[in-house]
Design a protein around this motif. Sequence first.
Motif, PDB file in Angstrom:
ATOM      1  N   ARG A  21      58.534   5.730  71.733  1.00 43.60           N
ATOM      2  CA  ARG A  21      58.288   4.421  71.120  1.00 43.60           C
ATOM      3  C   ARG A  21      57.728   4.518  69.703  1.00 43.60           C
ATOM      4  N   PHE A  22      56.869   5.523  69.468  1.00 46.25           N
ATOM      5  CA  PHE A  22      56.169   5.635  68.185  1.00 46.25           C
ATOM      6  C   PHE A  22      56.592   6.908  67.453  1.00 46.25           C
ATOM      7  N   PRO A  23      57.466   6.784  66.446  1.00 41.06           N
ATOM      8  CA  PRO A  23      57.863   7.973  65.680  1.00 41.06           C
ATOM      9  C   PRO A  23      56.638   8.641  65.046  1.00 41.06           C
ATOM     10  N   GLY A  24      56.578   9.937  65.156  1.00 41.75           N
ATOM     11  CA  GLY A  24      55.471  10.683  64.552  1.00 41.75           C
ATOM     12  C   GLY A  24      54.264  10.862  65.453  1.00 41.75           C
ATOM     13  N   TYR A  25      54.299  10.307  66.677  1.00 41.27           N
ATOM     14  CA  TYR A  25      53.135  10.418  67.575  1.00 41.27           C
ATOM     15  C   TYR A  25      52.780  11.877  67.856  1.00 41.27           C
ATOM     16  N   ALA A  26      53.788  12.711  68.129  1.00 43.11           N
ATOM     17  CA  ALA A  26      53.528  14.122  68.450  1.00 43.11           C
ATOM     18  C   ALA A  26      52.894  14.857  67.268  1.00 43.11           C
ATOM     19  N   GLU A  27      53.254  14.484  66.045  1.00 43.02           N
ATOM     20  CA  GLU A  27      52.715  15.164  64.854  1.00 43.02           C
ATOM     21  C   GLU A  27      51.368  14.608  64.414  1.00 43.02           C
ATOM     22  N   TRP A  28      51.219  13.266  64.401  1.00 43.31           N
ATOM     23  CA  TRP A  28      50.040  12.648  63.818  1.00 43.31           C
ATOM     24  C   TRP A  28      49.050  12.108  64.840  1.00 43.31           C
ATOM     25  N   GLY A  29      49.466  11.959  66.076  1.00 42.88           N
ATOM     26  CA  GLY A  29      48.557  11.480  67.109  1.00 42.88           C
ATOM     27  C   GLY A  29      48.277   9.996  67.008  1.00 42.88           C
ATOM     28  N   ALA A  30      47.083   9.605  67.454  1.00 46.22           N
ATOM     29  CA  ALA A  30      46.699   8.195  67.476  1.00 46.22           C
ATOM     30  C   ALA A  30      45.192   8.085  67.326  1.00 46.22           C
ATOM     31  N   SER A  31      44.749   6.991  66.727  1.00 43.77           N
ATOM     32  CA  SER A  31      43.325   6.760  66.552  1.00 43.77           C
ATOM     33  C   SER A  31      43.084   5.271  66.333  1.00 43.77           C
ATOM     34  N   MET A  32      41.892   4.809  66.726  1.00 46.46           N
ATOM     35  CA  MET A  32      41.494   3.430  66.481  1.00 46.46           C
ATOM     36  C   MET A  32      40.054   3.440  66.003  1.00 46.46           C
ATOM     37  N   GLU A  33      39.723   2.534  65.107  1.00 48.13           N
ATOM     38  CA  GLU A  33      38.355   2.387  64.604  1.00 48.13           C
ATOM     39  C   GLU A  33      37.966   0.923  64.723  1.00 48.13           C
ATOM     40  N   ILE A  34      36.851   0.672  65.378  1.00 51.27           N
ATOM     41  CA  ILE A  34      36.302  -0.676  65.494  1.00 51.27           C
ATOM     42  C   ILE A  34      34.978  -0.681  64.743  1.00 51.27           C
ATOM     43  N   ARG A  35      34.838  -1.588  63.795  1.00 50.68           N
ATOM     44  CA  ARG A  35      33.637  -1.644  62.954  1.00 50.68           C
ATOM     45  C   ARG A  35      32.787  -2.860  63.311  1.00 50.68           C
ATOM     46  N   SER A  36      31.522  -2.760  63.059  1.00 49.82           N
ATOM     47  CA  SER A  36      30.585  -3.829  63.416  1.00 49.82           C
ATOM     48  C   SER A  36      30.752  -5.075  62.555  1.00 49.82           C
ATOM     49  N   ASP A  37      31.508  -4.987  61.461  1.00 52.83           N
ATOM     50  CA  ASP A  37      31.704  -6.149  60.592  1.00 52.83           C
ATOM     51  C   ASP A  37      32.880  -7.020  61.035  1.00 52.83           C
ATOM     52  N   ALA A  66      53.509   6.931  63.156  1.00 48.12           N
ATOM     53  CA  ALA A  66      53.721   6.301  61.851  1.00 48.12           C
ATOM     54  C   ALA A  66      53.384   4.813  61.853  1.00 48.12           C
ATOM     55  N   GLU A  67      53.111   4.228  63.003  1.00 53.12           N
ATOM     56  CA  GLU A  67      52.847   2.799  63.086  1.00 53.12           C
ATOM     57  C   GLU A  67      51.349   2.524  63.056  1.00 53.12           C
ATOM     58  N   GLY A  68      50.934   1.623  62.167  1.00 51.24           N
ATOM     59  CA  GLY A  68      49.523   1.284  62.046  1.00 51.24           C
ATOM     60  C   GLY A  68      49.307  -0.214  61.975  1.00 51.24           C
ATOM     61  N   TRP A  69      48.131  -0.650  62.424  1.00 51.85           N
ATOM     62  CA  TRP A  69      47.750  -2.052  62.421  1.00 51.85           C
ATOM     63  C   TRP A  69      46.312  -2.171  61.930  1.00 51.85           C
ATOM     64  N   HIS A  70      45.997  -3.276  61.270  1.00 43.49           N
ATOM     65  CA  HIS A  70      44.621  -3.553  60.855  1.00 43.49           C
ATOM     66  C   HIS A  70      44.384  -5.062  60.921  1.00 43.49           C
TER      67      HIS A  70
END
Length: 181
Positions: free
Chosen positions: A93-109, A118-122
């Motif tokens: 489903r996500f091109p580049g997942y094997a190379e770049w992995g995945a991460s999420m950041e939740i900030r207090s603001d 290769a897919e990102g959301w903000h």
Amino acid sequence: MKKTIVLLIAVILCLSLAACGSAPGSEQVPQNPNSEASDTEGSEEMQQPQSDSSAQSGSTVEKSEETTQQSMDLTGPWHLDSEKNDHTALSDRFPGYAEWGASMEIRSDGQMSWYIGAEGWHGTYEVDGETLHAEMNSELDGRTLSWDFQITTENESAMLETEYEDITLCWIYGEAEESSN
């Protein structure tokens, strides 16, 4: 003579700083180890000193501690749960997942972002009970979507689950461990 003046100023500055750190009423609050990588500036729950006042009811103190704990558990880094996610489906489903992995950041603001391959959301989020509601913009194609992440705990670790098209994404708190692939 100049060296003596500079040394005297340095001693006065050190004594002033030491006096400020040990002034009566100044209380140092220990940091939660889960909040090291998180952005906690501006978080009211994090900045309010804890009170041992007997005037507060037990339920108010417990409620405050639960809110603070939930806030600390959500802000910071997240990664995909290696046991609960289907890595073959993620790679398909996500091109580049094997190379770049995945991460999420939740900030207090109120800001959050994530990427898988290769897919990102903000965007922004708010917590309502056991659900984190997010309005996110795709960095790939610019579309905006509303997301609901269900907040759960397992083995005393916070988890977030959401549906993305035909895949359930299970995020867990903390930095991802390095894989030995």
